[in-house]
Design a protein around this motif. Structure first.
Motif, PDB file in Angstrom:
ATOM      1  N   CYS A   1      13.483   6.455 -23.181  1.00  0.00           N
ATOM      2  CA  CYS A   1      13.350   5.580 -22.124  1.00  0.00           C
ATOM      3  C   CYS A   1      14.469   5.911 -21.124  1.00  0.00           C
ATOM      4  CB  CYS A   1      13.275   4.161 -22.708  1.00  0.00           C
ATOM      5  SG  CYS A   1      14.978   3.475 -23.118  1.00  0.00           S
ATOM      6  N   GLY A   2      14.364   4.937 -20.018  1.00  0.00           N
ATOM      7  CA  GLY A   2      15.188   4.893 -19.011  1.00  0.00           C
ATOM      8  C   GLY A   2      16.719   4.608 -19.421  1.00  0.00           C
TER       9      GLY A   2
ATOM     10  N   GLN B   1       0.899  -1.340   0.041  1.00  0.00           N
ATOM     11  CA  GLN B   1      -0.019   0.009   0.004  1.00  0.00           C
ATOM     12  C   GLN B   1       0.926   1.282  -0.145  1.00  0.00           C
ATOM     13  OE1 GLN B   1      -0.546  -2.745   2.042  1.00  0.00           O
ATOM     14  NE2 GLN B   1      -2.345  -3.417   1.163  1.00  0.00           N
ATOM     15  N   VAL B   2       2.052   1.296   0.695  1.00  0.00           N
ATOM     16  CA  VAL B   2       2.903   2.458   1.067  1.00  0.00           C
ATOM     17  C   VAL B   2       3.475   2.568  -0.680  1.00  0.00           C
ATOM     18  CG1 VAL B   2       4.966   3.396   1.729  1.00  0.00           C
ATOM     19  CG2 VAL B   2       3.187   2.381   3.211  1.00  0.00           C
ATOM     20  N   LEU B   3       4.006   1.266  -1.040  1.00  0.00           N
ATOM     21  CA  LEU B   3       4.753   1.285  -2.441  1.00  0.00           C
ATOM     22  C   LEU B   3       3.777   1.881  -3.477  1.00  0.00           C
ATOM     23  CD1 LEU B   3       6.846  -1.685  -2.306  1.00  0.00           C
ATOM     24  CD2 LEU B   3       7.710   0.569  -2.018  1.00  0.00           C
ATOM     25  N   GLN B   4       2.309   1.485  -3.399  1.00  0.00           N
ATOM     26  CA  GLN B   4       1.555   2.007  -4.439  1.00  0.00           C
ATOM     27  C   GLN B   4       1.412   3.590  -4.554  1.00  0.00           C
ATOM     28  OE1 GLN B   4      -0.701   0.408  -6.907  1.00  0.00           O
ATOM     29  NE2 GLN B   4      -0.965   2.351  -7.170  1.00  0.00           N
ATOM     30  N   ALA B   5       1.490   4.175  -3.498  1.00  0.00           N
ATOM     31  CA  ALA B   5       1.332   5.487  -3.398  1.00  0.00           C
ATOM     32  C   ALA B   5       2.569   6.239  -4.285  1.00  0.00           C
ATOM     33  CB  ALA B   5       1.431   6.088  -1.889  1.00  0.00           C
ATOM     34  N   TYR B   6       3.617   5.478  -4.349  1.00  0.00           N
ATOM     35  CA  TYR B   6       4.642   6.079  -5.098  1.00  0.00           C
ATOM     36  C   TYR B   6       5.099   5.341  -6.373  1.00  0.00           C
ATOM     37  CZ  TYR B   6       5.319   8.018  -0.309  1.00  0.00           C
ATOM     38  OH  TYR B   6       5.288   8.800   0.540  1.00  0.00           O
ATOM     39  N   SER B   7       3.874   4.448  -6.913  1.00  0.00           N
ATOM     40  CA  SER B   7       4.126   3.921  -8.149  1.00  0.00           C
ATOM     41  C   SER B   7       4.233   4.846  -9.186  1.00  0.00           C
ATOM     42  CB  SER B   7       2.651   2.940  -8.473  1.00  0.00           C
ATOM     43  OG  SER B   7       2.769   2.358  -9.647  1.00  0.00           O
ATOM     44  N   GLY B   8       5.369   4.705 -10.238  1.00  0.00           N
ATOM     45  CA  GLY B   8       5.339   5.459 -11.157  1.00  0.00           C
ATOM     46  C   GLY B   8       6.655   6.553 -10.951  1.00  0.00           C
ATOM     47  N   LEU B   9       6.735   6.828  -9.491  1.00  0.00           N
ATOM     48  CA  LEU B   9       7.795   7.717  -9.193  1.00  0.00           C
ATOM     49  C   LEU B   9       9.481   7.279  -9.365  1.00  0.00           C
ATOM     50  CD1 LEU B   9       8.419  10.514  -7.923  1.00  0.00           C
ATOM     51  CD2 LEU B   9       8.282   9.155  -5.694  1.00  0.00           C
ATOM     52  N   ASP B  10      10.165   8.262  -9.699  1.00  0.00           N
ATOM     53  CA  ASP B  10      11.425   7.780  -9.878  1.00  0.00           C
ATOM     54  C   ASP B  10      11.923   6.803  -8.817  1.00  0.00           C
ATOM     55  OD1 ASP B  10      14.432   8.536 -10.954  1.00  0.00           O
ATOM     56  OD2 ASP B  10      14.617   8.738  -9.073  1.00  0.00           O
ATOM     57  N   GLY B  11      12.620   5.601  -9.032  1.00  0.00           N
ATOM     58  CA  GLY B  11      12.925   4.804  -7.931  1.00  0.00           C
ATOM     59  C   GLY B  11      13.577   5.274  -6.719  1.00  0.00           C
TER      60      GLY B  11
ATOM     61  N   LEU C   1      12.335  13.072 -19.730  1.00  0.00           N
ATOM     62  CA  LEU C   1      11.888  12.206 -20.662  1.00  0.00           C
ATOM     63  C   LEU C   1      10.740  12.483 -21.514  1.00  0.00           C
ATOM     64  CD1 LEU C   1      11.300   8.774 -18.767  1.00  0.00           C
ATOM     65  CD2 LEU C   1      12.767   9.064 -20.618  1.00  0.00           C
ATOM     66  N   VAL C   2       9.813  13.167 -21.125  1.00  0.00           N
ATOM     67  CA  VAL C   2       8.716  13.793 -21.987  1.00  0.00           C
ATOM     68  C   VAL C   2       9.416  14.827 -22.968  1.00  0.00           C
ATOM     69  CG1 VAL C   2       6.366  14.950 -21.822  1.00  0.00           C
ATOM     70  CG2 VAL C   2       7.165  13.532 -20.149  1.00  0.00           C
ATOM     71  N   GLY C   3      10.060  15.721 -22.510  1.00  0.00           N
ATOM     72  CA  GLY C   3      11.019  16.661 -23.480  1.00  0.00           C
ATOM     73  C   GLY C   3      11.625  16.052 -24.593  1.00  0.00           C
ATOM     74  N   MET C   4      12.307  14.896 -24.268  1.00  0.00           N
ATOM     75  CA  MET C   4      13.028  14.260 -25.122  1.00  0.00           C
ATOM     76  C   MET C   4      12.149  13.583 -26.244  1.00  0.00           C
ATOM     77  SD  MET C   4      15.737  11.082 -24.818  1.00  0.00           S
ATOM     78  CE  MET C   4      17.043  12.240 -24.026  1.00  0.00           C
ATOM     79  N   ALA C   5      11.070  13.121 -25.890  1.00  0.00           N
ATOM     80  CA  ALA C   5       9.953  12.602 -26.724  1.00  0.00           C
ATOM     81  C   ALA C   5       9.557  13.636 -27.777  1.00  0.00           C
ATOM     82  CB  ALA C   5       8.985  11.786 -26.057  1.00  0.00           C
ATOM     83  N   LEU C   6       9.150  14.974 -27.131  1.00  0.00           N
ATOM     84  CA  LEU C   6       8.766  15.663 -27.828  1.00  0.00           C
ATOM     85  C   LEU C   6       9.694  16.286 -28.926  1.00  0.00           C
ATOM     86  CD1 LEU C   6       7.055  17.996 -25.185  1.00  0.00           C
ATOM     87  CD2 LEU C   6       5.726  16.518 -27.129  1.00  0.00           C
ATOM     88  N   ARG C   7      10.834  16.275 -28.593  1.00  0.00           N
ATOM     89  CA  ARG C   7      11.956  16.972 -29.346  1.00  0.00           C
ATOM     90  C   ARG C   7      12.127  15.785 -30.568  1.00  0.00           C
ATOM     91  NH1 ARG C   7      14.560  18.236 -24.714  1.00  0.00           N
ATOM     92  NH2 ARG C   7      15.591  16.469 -24.781  1.00  0.00           N
ATOM     93  N   LYS C   8      12.087  14.568 -30.328  1.00  0.00           N
ATOM     94  CA  LYS C   8      12.098  13.612 -31.241  1.00  0.00           C
ATOM     95  C   LYS C   8      11.011  13.717 -32.375  1.00  0.00           C
ATOM     96  CE  LYS C   8      15.121  10.356 -29.026  1.00  0.00           C
ATOM     97  NZ  LYS C   8      15.236   8.856 -28.439  1.00  0.00           N
ATOM     98  N   LEU C   9       9.813  14.043 -31.806  1.00  0.00           N
ATOM     99  CA  LEU C   9       8.626  14.248 -32.676  1.00  0.00           C
ATOM    100  C   LEU C   9       8.681  15.633 -33.427  1.00  0.00           C
ATOM    101  CD1 LEU C   9       5.620  13.052 -30.324  1.00  0.00           C
ATOM    102  CD2 LEU C   9       6.634  11.836 -32.563  1.00  0.00           C
TER     103      LEU C   9
ATOM    104  N   ALA D   1       7.511   7.578 -23.622  1.00  0.00           N
ATOM    105  CA  ALA D   1       8.253   8.229 -22.668  1.00  0.00           C
ATOM    106  C   ALA D   1       8.302   7.209 -21.390  1.00  0.00           C
ATOM    107  CB  ALA D   1       7.857   9.717 -22.330  1.00  0.00           C
ATOM    108  N   THR D   2       9.203   6.655 -21.011  1.00  0.00           N
ATOM    109  CA  THR D   2       8.997   5.566 -19.954  1.00  0.00           C
ATOM    110  C   THR D   2      10.259   5.526 -19.243  1.00  0.00           C
ATOM    111  OG1 THR D   2       8.589   3.088 -19.440  1.00  0.00           O
ATOM    112  CG2 THR D   2       9.478   3.607 -21.699  1.00  0.00           C
ATOM    113  N   ASP D   3      10.142   5.480 -17.964  1.00  0.00           N
ATOM    114  CA  ASP D   3      11.332   5.062 -17.188  1.00  0.00           C
ATOM    115  C   ASP D   3      12.037   3.836 -17.144  1.00  0.00           C
ATOM    116  OD1 ASP D   3      10.374   7.555 -16.118  1.00  0.00           O
ATOM    117  OD2 ASP D   3       9.984   6.885 -14.293  1.00  0.00           O
TER     118      ASP D   3
END
Length: 230
Positions: free
Chosen positions: A132-133, A38-48, A145-153, A106-108
């Motif tokens: 990606c990561g 439950q604690v880890l779920q709150a940070y799911s998707g956050l930088d490790g 990551l998102v900025g890099m994806a935008l530049r590539k597009l 755009a993925t870690d």
């Protein structure tokens, strides 16, 4: 309609959240730390590393690095084989392309996991760019990551939408200047995702498609569909 669609992968395109959380918990336990799912779920998707600083603040930088390395090994060995793609991903990409949109990821995630996900999705012909990561040091909510994806597009933030499943995806997208739309497949509530800045939230990608195609007007279309079926 948006010109670009920047998609998160884990929890958005592939069903991997539970596996990621379990591998994180396993790695922590091997280092002597007991942290609930439950604690880890709150940070799911956050930088490790940021997650570890929050859940085990007493761990040193070297210990955090060791835990993350162990987590990656556990995930690849014990959990990656069970990850499946969500239904309809290729169809959503196809429809966006038919309407003139360009898709980026755009993925870690990185390395073997990222290659496995690309194989599962079977959508290379619809994906114009990936970030990606392996490409950046910091994961979301850092916007690079998102900025890099935008530049590539070759697109600017305001012409694109970040599509994810966590508030950290939303934060990264907003910091990069995009709109944000999210799905509920990552375990976060609609309230949390809207508070993070999502203009649209849906149960999955197929349900989100009208909002991706038509922006705010897509929300009206979804509501009208619901009223007709009520």
């Amino acid at each position: 309609m948006f010109k670009g669609f920047v998609f998160d992968v884990e929890g958005t395109l592939v069903d991997s959240v539970a596996q990621n959380l379990r591998s994180f918990q396993d790695a922590l336990e091997r280092s002597g730390y007991r942290v609930s799912i439950q604690v880890l779920q709150a940070y799911s998707g956050l930088d490790g590393d940021q997650t570890l600083q929050l859940v085990v603040p007493e761990a040193s930088q070297d210990e955090r690095r060791a835990i993350l390395k162990e987590r990656g090994a556990i995930f690849e060995r014990d959990y990656l084989p069970s990850v499946k793609p969500f239904d309809g991903v290729r169809d959503v990409f196809r429809v966006l392309g038919e309407h003139g949109g360009r898709v980026a990821l755009a993925t870690d995630c990185r390395g073997l996991a990222f290659k496995r996900y690309m194989t599962l999705l079977k959508a290379d012909d619809f994906i114009a760019a990936t970030a990606c990561g392996d490409d950046v040091e910091h994961g979301k909510p850092d916007p690079r990551l998102v900025g890099m994806a935008l530049r590539k597009l070759g697109l600017s933030g305001p012409t694109a939408v970040m599509v994810g499943d966590t508030p950290y995806d939303a934060e990264a997208g907003l910091e990069a200047g995009t709109k944000v739309a999210t799905v509920l497949t990552g375990g976060f509530t609609e309230e949390v995702l809207r508070q993070a800045g999502s203009f649209a939230v849906a149960r999955d990608l197929k349900a989100l498609l009208k909002s991706l195609l038509f922006g705010e007007k897509g929300l009206e279309l979804q509501q009208s569909d619901w009223l007709r079926s009520a």
